[in-house]
Design an enzyme around this catalytic site. Sequence first.
Site, PDB file in Angstrom:
ATOM      1  N   HIS A 210      22.870 -73.075 -23.080  1.00 54.45           N
ATOM      2  CA  HIS A 210      24.186 -73.272 -22.443  1.00 54.45           C
ATOM      3  C   HIS A 210      24.002 -73.854 -21.040  1.00 54.45           C
ATOM      4  CE1 HIS A 210      26.751 -70.998 -25.326  1.00 54.45           C
ATOM      5  NE2 HIS A 210      25.565 -70.504 -25.649  1.00 54.45           N
TER       6      HIS A 210
ATOM      7  N   CYS B 114      25.273 -75.192 -28.138  1.00 55.25           N
ATOM      8  CA  CYS B 114      24.963 -74.052 -29.010  1.00 55.25           C
ATOM      9  C   CYS B 114      25.568 -74.282 -30.400  1.00 55.25           C
ATOM     10  CB  CYS B 114      25.403 -72.755 -28.351  1.00 55.25           C
ATOM     11  SG  CYS B 114      24.445 -71.336 -28.909  1.00 55.25           S
TER      12      CYS B 114
ATOM     13  N   GLU C  12      26.100 -75.040 -19.105  1.00 58.49           N
ATOM     14  CA  GLU C  12      27.227 -74.736 -18.213  1.00 58.49           C
ATOM     15  C   GLU C  12      26.963 -73.524 -17.322  1.00 58.49           C
ATOM     16  OE1 GLU C  12      27.139 -74.269 -21.437  1.00 58.49           O
ATOM     17  OE2 GLU C  12      28.333 -72.548 -22.114  1.00 58.49           O
TER      18      GLU C  12
HETATM   19  N1  LIG Z   1      26.734 -69.217 -28.453  1.00 61.01           N
HETATM   20  C1  LIG Z   1      26.837 -69.836 -29.608  1.00 61.01           C
HETATM   21  O1  LIG Z   1      27.442 -70.907 -29.741  1.00 61.01           O
HETATM   22  C2  LIG Z   1      26.193 -69.196 -30.807  1.00 61.01           C
HETATM   23  C3  LIG Z   1      26.088 -70.093 -31.988  1.00 61.01           C
HETATM   24  C4  LIG Z   1      25.849 -69.356 -33.281  1.00 61.01           C
HETATM   25  N2  LIG Z   1      26.978 -68.585 -33.640  1.00 61.01           N
HETATM   26  C5  LIG Z   1      24.597 -68.497 -33.172  1.00 61.01           C
HETATM   27  O2  LIG Z   1      24.690 -67.298 -33.089  1.00 61.01           O
HETATM   28  O3  LIG Z   1      23.501 -69.022 -33.145  1.00 61.01           O
END
Ligand SMILES: NC(=O)CC[C@H](N)C(=O)O
Length: 295
Positions: free
Chosen positions: A224, A97, A226
């Site tokens: 994600h 992310c 994970e």
């Molecule tokens: N879950 C995250 O890593 C979010 C990444 C970034 N802050 C976004 O909102 O896209």
Amino acid sequence: MVGKYTGISDSYLSILKALLHASVALDRKLVVDWVPSCDLEDSAAKETPDAYEKAWGLLKGANGVLVPGGFGDRGVQGKILAAKHARENNVPYLGICLGMQIAVIEYARSVMKLRDANSTEFDPAAKTPCVIFMPEGSKTHMGATMRLGSRRTFFQVNNCKSAKLYANANYVDERHRHRYEVNPDMVSEFEKAGLSFVGRDESGRRMEIIELPTHKFFVGTQFHPEFNSRPGKPSPLFLGLIAASSGQLEHLLQRTSGAVSSPTRCIAGPGAPKTKLRMNGLVSTYFANGSSIHI
Ligand SMILES: NC(=O)CC[C@H](N)C(=O)O
């Protein structure tokens, strides 16, 4: 592990478990070295030199680097430096992310010489906005504007490492939690400069997986992975990171991409019954006194 909340390891609990699931499957002892991203930054060299030395010592000693998700700009420059270190030194890297978004920013700044490249999350007036607020989100309301939950990623090519790790599936369903995304208008520029966007959403305009084909293992995901990792059912991309960090990636790719016949297992959600991942014993192995691996 280079993050912002490294003092509280529970902040990254699902990442830690996913690393452990993959390490157990690959018979390696996992050692997680926590690196506060702020301590890697130039300002730390002057303000907290001991912390700076320690952070860089841990990063340079790591067999693999993981930059997890996060929000806000504190420590972002340190994460960018960690991605740069991994990219330039052929150290296996998994960016999740925000960890993918900062890898894209790093690539733009260092390789494409776009010095003003940034995410509009950190600089709303960025001259070269390579990560932008998603159009369907609201700029004025933080509540309920996140792209959340399970979404589908379609592989664009089948010869990349992540497609092979996902058993040559055409698509995978993984969970999301973000407001920003790679600027789709800059994608062809990035691809010309050597960064591949190997996974995209159904529209083809939203980037889900990046890879550097020339690197040992340099992968970033907007989703994600994970969140779908379980004991005995490790996440394919975490397996890739651990395998690359312990010199087993080629062998693993042969097994997961079907070059070696083996038992099969369903990896995708209920909507994708045809997708199978050949694990060939990866799920039944146990923790042994193998050589340890530093992430
Ligand atoms: N879950 C995250 O890593 C979010 C990444 C970034 N802050 C976004 O909102 O896209």
